[in-house]
Design a protein around this motif. Structure first.
Motif, short mmCIF file in Angstrom:
data_model
loop_
_atom_site.label_atom_id
_atom_site.label_comp_id
_atom_site.label_asym_id
_atom_site.label_seq_id
_atom_site.Cartn_x
_atom_site.Cartn_y
_atom_site.Cartn_z
N THR A 192 5.72 0.64 7.44
CA THR A 192 5.50 -0.42 6.39
C THR A 192 4.11 -0.55 6.06
O THR A 192 3.14 -0.23 6.90
CB THR A 192 6.04 -1.74 6.66
OG1 THR A 192 5.69 -2.00 8.35
CG2 THR A 192 7.62 -1.60 6.82
N ASP A 193 3.52 -1.10 5.09
CA ASP A 193 2.12 -1.53 4.91
C ASP A 193 1.22 -0.28 4.78
O ASP A 193 0.16 -0.52 5.54
CB ASP A 193 1.74 -2.57 5.48
CG ASP A 193 2.54 -3.80 5.46
OD1 ASP A 193 3.05 -4.24 4.34
OD2 ASP A 193 2.45 -4.77 6.37
N LYS B 27 5.10 6.31 3.63
CA LYS B 27 5.57 5.20 3.06
C LYS B 27 7.11 4.97 3.24
O LYS B 27 7.63 3.88 3.13
CB LYS B 27 5.30 5.41 1.65
CG LYS B 27 3.63 5.16 1.33
CD LYS B 27 3.41 5.29 -0.27
CE LYS B 27 1.86 4.84 -0.42
NZ LYS B 27 1.38 5.37 -1.75
#
Ligand code: BEZ
Length: 208
Positions: free
Chosen positions: A193-194, A189
């Protein structure tokens, strides 16, 4: 001799449509797509080499050099080159190795007696800048290869070399990638990203 992933690509010297080469010197510092085709002046092969010529800019962007080989002579390769241009729309812009004594084809195990022992099958070796074999493919003579797939694999190899990720089924550039299991979800994390944890061992993230 069978060549496996991770092996050093055997070196050789050979005559090509661009003159004599020492393979390792010729590809020095580059990736290579080294592929065999059964014979010159044959239909499937003409489409494959035409497509390779048309992909030159895509290969160059990725620091990749293409090189083909068949058991035909240099005179045949040179005589066939205008047909490759007619079919692919681009002049022949990569070397074709002449291997009439089959020395290169035997080294790379490109002759398969069950298919026809006099010419090479449709083999592909993707070789990295350190001369390590990173992918092998072998197709029968009747089936032309998908060169979009060859470019896709190079993209995936270069991406997964650069980050601790792998590519999921049917991945194409821009799709989500899989975070390596060596990276914790917490760390993922911070780094990507995502991030989505589907299973503890299956975490997707946006392509870095
Ligand atoms: C071809 O390129 O069309 C081909 C070559 C050898 C055997 C079969 C097909």
């Amino acid at each position: 001799m069978s060549i496996r992933l991770g092996d050093e690509a055997p070196n050789f010297t050979a005559d090509t449509t661009d003159g004599p080469i020492d393979f390792h010197e010729w590809k020095s510092g580059s990736w290579a797509v080294f592929f065999s085709h059964p014979n010159d002046f044959t239909p499937v092969c003409t489409t494959e080499l035409g497509r390779t010529a048309a992909l030159q800019d895509e290969f160059t962007k990725r620091n990749v050099k293409a090189i083909a080989v068949s058991v035909d002579s240099l005179a045949d390769h040179n005589g066939w080159a205008p047909d490759i241009k007619d079919v692919g729309g681009v002049p022949l812009n990569f070397p074709i190795i002449a291997d009439p004594d089959r020395a290169v084809s035997m080294t790379y195990d490109m002759l398969h007696p069950g298919e026809d022992d006099t010419s090479t099958v449709r083999s592909v070796f993707i070789i990295d800048p350190s001369n390590k074999v990173r992918l092998t493919l072998t197709y029968p003579k009747s089936v032309g290869r998908n060169f979009d797939e060859i470019v896709r694999v190079i993209d995936a190899l270069q991406l997964t070399d650069a980050s601790p990720v792998s590519t999921p089924v049917d991945w194409t550039p821009g799709d989500r990638v899989i975070v390596a299991t060596s990276v914790s979800t917490e760390e993922a994390k911070k780094r990507f990203t995502d991030v989505e944890e589907v299973k503890p061992y299956l975490r997707f993230a946006a392509q870095p």
